[in-house]
Design an enzyme around this catalytic site. Structure first.
Site, PDB file in Angstrom:
ATOM      1  N   ASP A   1       5.387   3.129  -0.831  1.00 55.00           N
ATOM      2  CA  ASP A   1       5.245   1.848  -0.163  1.00 55.00           C
ATOM      3  C   ASP A   1       5.931   1.873   1.202  1.00 55.00           C
ATOM      4  O   ASP A   1       7.147   2.024   1.298  1.00 55.00           O
ATOM      5  CB  ASP A   1       5.867   0.774  -1.057  1.00 55.00           C
ATOM      6  CG  ASP A   1       5.642  -0.614  -0.500  1.00 55.00           C
ATOM      7  OD1 ASP A   1       4.535  -0.850   0.005  1.00 55.00           O
ATOM      8  OD2 ASP A   1       6.562  -1.431  -0.531  1.00 55.00           O
TER       9      ASP A   1
ATOM     10  N   THR B   1       1.592  -2.623   5.649  1.00 53.46           N
ATOM     11  CA  THR B   1       2.749  -2.290   6.498  1.00 53.46           C
ATOM     12  C   THR B   1       2.601  -0.909   7.125  1.00 53.46           C
ATOM     13  O   THR B   1       2.885  -0.734   8.310  1.00 53.46           O
ATOM     14  CB  THR B   1       4.051  -2.297   5.684  1.00 53.46           C
ATOM     15  OG1 THR B   1       3.801  -1.670   4.448  1.00 53.46           O
ATOM     16  CG2 THR B   1       4.535  -3.686   5.460  1.00 53.46           C
ATOM     17  N   THR B   2       2.164   0.055   6.332  1.00 52.36           N
ATOM     18  CA  THR B   2       2.044   1.403   6.886  1.00 52.36           C
ATOM     19  C   THR B   2       1.016   1.412   8.018  1.00 52.36           C
ATOM     20  O   THR B   2       1.243   2.018   9.070  1.00 52.36           O
ATOM     21  CB  THR B   2       1.629   2.411   5.790  1.00 52.36           C
ATOM     22  OG1 THR B   2       2.354   2.099   4.610  1.00 52.36           O
ATOM     23  CG2 THR B   2       1.942   3.825   6.197  1.00 52.36           C
TER      24      THR B   2
ATOM     25  N   ASP C   1       2.335  -6.226  -4.256  1.00 54.25           N
ATOM     26  CA  ASP C   1       1.429  -6.082  -3.107  1.00 54.25           C
ATOM     27  C   ASP C   1       0.022  -6.521  -3.491  1.00 54.25           C
ATOM     28  O   ASP C   1      -0.619  -7.294  -2.782  1.00 54.25           O
ATOM     29  CB  ASP C   1       1.348  -4.610  -2.663  1.00 54.25           C
ATOM     30  CG  ASP C   1       2.591  -4.178  -1.891  1.00 54.25           C
ATOM     31  OD1 ASP C   1       3.505  -5.007  -1.741  1.00 54.25           O
ATOM     32  OD2 ASP C   1       2.641  -3.010  -1.456  1.00 54.25           O
TER      33      ASP C   1
HETATM   34  P1  ADP Z   1      -0.596   0.088   3.820  1.00 52.65           P
HETATM   35  O1  ADP Z   1       0.888   0.025   3.705  1.00 52.65           O
HETATM   36  O2  ADP Z   1      -1.039  -0.040   5.252  1.00 52.65           O
HETATM   37  O3  ADP Z   1      -1.297  -0.838   2.896  1.00 52.65           O
HETATM   38  P2  ADP Z   1      -1.617   2.190   2.133  1.00 52.65           P
HETATM   39  O4  ADP Z   1      -0.978   3.514   1.908  1.00 52.65           O
HETATM   40  O5  ADP Z   1      -1.607   1.217   1.023  1.00 52.65           O
HETATM   41  O6  ADP Z   1      -0.973   1.580   3.422  1.00 52.65           O
HETATM   42  O7  ADP Z   1      -3.116   2.500   2.581  1.00 52.65           O
HETATM   43  C1  ADP Z   1      -4.003   1.468   2.858  1.00 52.65           C
HETATM   44  C2  ADP Z   1      -5.293   1.998   3.465  1.00 52.65           C
HETATM   45  O8  ADP Z   1      -5.988   2.853   2.563  1.00 52.65           O
HETATM   46  C3  ADP Z   1      -6.184   0.823   3.770  1.00 52.65           C
HETATM   47  O9  ADP Z   1      -6.740   0.979   5.048  1.00 52.65           O
HETATM   48  C4  ADP Z   1      -7.241   0.934   2.685  1.00 52.65           C
HETATM   49  O10 ADP Z   1      -8.459   0.353   3.069  1.00 52.65           O
HETATM   50  C5  ADP Z   1      -7.342   2.432   2.518  1.00 52.65           C
HETATM   51  N1  ADP Z   1      -8.006   2.805   1.258  1.00 52.65           N
HETATM   52  C6  ADP Z   1      -7.714   2.379  -0.001  1.00 52.65           C
HETATM   53  N2  ADP Z   1      -8.567   2.930  -0.898  1.00 52.65           N
HETATM   54  C7  ADP Z   1      -9.415   3.729  -0.199  1.00 52.65           C
HETATM   55  C8  ADP Z   1     -10.522   4.579  -0.547  1.00 52.65           C
HETATM   56  N3  ADP Z   1     -10.911   4.695  -1.807  1.00 52.65           N
HETATM   57  N4  ADP Z   1     -11.153   5.247   0.455  1.00 52.65           N
HETATM   58  C9  ADP Z   1     -10.730   5.120   1.728  1.00 52.65           C
HETATM   59  N5  ADP Z   1      -9.705   4.354   2.107  1.00 52.65           N
HETATM   60  C10 ADP Z   1      -9.054   3.653   1.180  1.00 52.65           C
END
Ligand code: ADP
Ligand code: MG
Length: 498
Positions: free
Chosen positions: A50, A83-84, A364
């Site tokens: 996270d 956040t990331t 989240d």
């Molecule tokens: P954040 O802290 O920004 O939420 P995450 O590590 O949770 O970071 O990553 C979120 C990103 O991953 C988002 O842009 C989301 O749309 C993308 N994502 C989630 N599942 C998939 C998937 N199956 N294929 C491509 N991208 C994905």
């Protein structure tokens, strides 16, 4: 070094410090992002994916790095997730501005260009919006993918949607109760407040009659009494002392409570309860839960719309309450339903450590589903919305004219870093991915995003990857605002102590 050069070097210094912070979280972005193991001075270990948690724990000592952490906190508190993405975007915007500096652009020109680009981006994102109604579970899944919750993604995402709907989309009404042991699939969702408690005596009715009292005090001798010396002068004084503290006193207190619940019911007590009181109440078919944490007392009082009495003397009329002591899995709980809408999720998971990470992931996911539920709009995820906005910015950059166009182009390139990083973290080439995706978007496939399994591009709509529109918009705004703030600093002055 002339003055202009000195100012640039302060900005560049800030940019580099902020970028170092960004580098730490960049590899966690996306479903295939890596985890970080964090160790504090006391040797405590947290393993997390996270971004917000990593940044909180990170000892960002440089002021510019702190500003980026602050932007991530804003994102977390407003949108619960993303956040990331915010931090990675800010890092790219900062990095690109360093290149623009080197080409001779002034900080103010870059800021103006970024501001315009941010506005156009949020406007454009609106055009990609779809009704959230049919996608709530997909929003939960998108948030969960890549987290420790993924092993039972169907069950967990369905639970999230169920909880959010029961709570009418209000995040504050959802309580999460973590219980080590069992598996994630044993997690469940209840209307009402769930206490990890059982009734004091087994003889108390498991399903008490529908009335309740809340008492915010202890109904037993306080511990400190053990060490008190008492000097009593006469037999009368002794009698009085015994009346106040002895068995009779507790029978009387028990009776006072029982009088308020003539047909039985349930009593919630903040502190401990004397066995005489417990026995008195049991005889009258009243169940009793004691040692209830403050936060649970408050939740109960809200749920039941009840005032909490501070002594047995100021007890008010009992309130309606539907309570039951239940065995769920291998644990006993008291489930309390009332008029107010509160939902409790019982989270099960192997160890305390994995449960913490699970809880973070769950919060989240609950947050983003609430956001989608209340703000009604979602956009395809995977960074596809950012990419589509980048295309739009490039088409409009010329409108801005002058050197600002260069900043707008740089903004577009930074937006593309989100899908690129998601692909890179999944083991695919970021540049090839972006080039493929650009091509798809140019042909009108506005939901093309990185295919994390096979590399290249795939449809985010078909992959069921969705995010709340407001989350994406906020990420763009937070990232560009923090970048602009950092670019506007041309000197760092250290205040000396007096
Ligand atoms: P954040 O802290 O920004 O939420 P995450 O590590 O949770 O970071 O990553 C979120 C990103 O991953 C988002 O842009 C989301 O749309 C993308 N994502 C989630 N599942 C998939 C998937 N199956 N294929 C491509 N991208 C994905
Ligand atoms: Mg996330």
């Amino acid at each position: 070094m002339n003055e202009q050069e000195q100012n640039i070097s302060a900005v560049v210094h800030n940019i580099r410090a902020a970028k170092r912070t960004v580098g730490t979280v960049k590899t966690t972005l996306g479903p295939m992002g890596m985890d970080k193991m964090m160790v504090d001075a006391g040797g405590n270990v947290i393993v997390t994916n996270d971004g917000a948690t990593i940044l909180q724990e990170l000892d960002a000592s440089h002021p510019a790095a702190k500003m980026v952490v602050e932007a991530a906190n804003t994102q977390e508190s407003m949108c619960y997730d993303g956040t990331t993405s915010t931090v990675v975007l800010a890092g790219e915007l900062l990095g690109n501005s360093e290149l623009l500096f080197n080409k001779g652009l002034h900080a103010n020109v870059i800021c103006r260009g970024y501001r315009q680009a941010s506005r156009w981006t949020t406007e454009h994102l609106e055009t990609l919006k779809v009704d959230a109604k049919d996608h709530l579970q997909n929003v939960a899944k998108t948030s969960i993918t890549g987290k420790s919750l993924e092993s039972s993604i169907e069950h967990v995402s369905a639970l999230c949607v169920d909880a959010v709907k029961k709570a009418g989309g209000e995040f504050e009404r959802i309580r999460v109760l973590c219980q080590p042991g069992g598996s994630l699939d044993d997690s469940s969702c209840f209307s009402g407040v769930v206490l990890h408690k059982e009734f004091i005596l087994p003889a108390m009715p498991m399903k008490p009659n529908g009335k309740a009292l809340l008492i915010n005090t202890s109904l037993s001798d306080s511990k400190s009494d053990d060490n008190v010396q008492l000097s009593l002068g006469s037999a009368a004084e002794y009698q009085q002392y015994k009346r106040q503290t002895g068995r009779d006193n507790w029978v009387e207190k028990g009776q006072q409570i029982a009088n308020m619940l003539p047909d039985g019911g349930i009593v919630f007590v903040r502190d401990t309860v004397n066995e005489v009181v417990a026995a008195t109440l049991t005889k009258q078919n009243i169940s009793l839960v004691h040692r209830i944490p403050e936060s649970d007392m408050t939740a109960l009082s809200k749920l039941l719309n009840a005032t909490i009495a501070h002594t047995t003397e100021d007890l008010q009329e009992a309130v309606d309450c539907d309570a039951e002591c239940k065995t769920i899995g291998d644990m006993k709980y008291v489930v309390v339903k009332g008029k107010g809408e509160v939902t409790t999720l019982i989270l099960r998971g192997a160890t305390k450590q994995t449960l913490d990470e699970t809880e973070r992931g769950f919060e989240d996911a609950l947050g983003v589903v609430c956001l989608a539920y209340t703000t009604l709009g979602v956009v395809p995820g995977g960074g596809s919305a950012y990419l589509n906005a980048a295309l739009h910015l490039r088409q409009r950059a010329a409108e801005a004219g002058g050197r600002e166009q260069m900043a707008i182009d740089a903004f577009a390139e930074a937006l593309e870093s989100i899908p690129a990083t998601i692909a890179e973290n999944a083991g695919h080439d970021p540049l090839d991915t972006v080039l493929t995706l650009r091509n798809e978007h140019q042909q009108g496939n506005s939901d093309a995003g990185p295919d994390i399994e096979n590399g290249g591009s795939c449809s985010m709509v078909e992959a069921n990857v969705w995010e709340p529109l407001s989350l994406v918009k906020q990420a763009v705004q937070s990232a560009s605002e923090v970048t602009i703030s950092i670019l506007r600093i041309d000197d760092i002055v250290v205040k000396r102590g007096e």
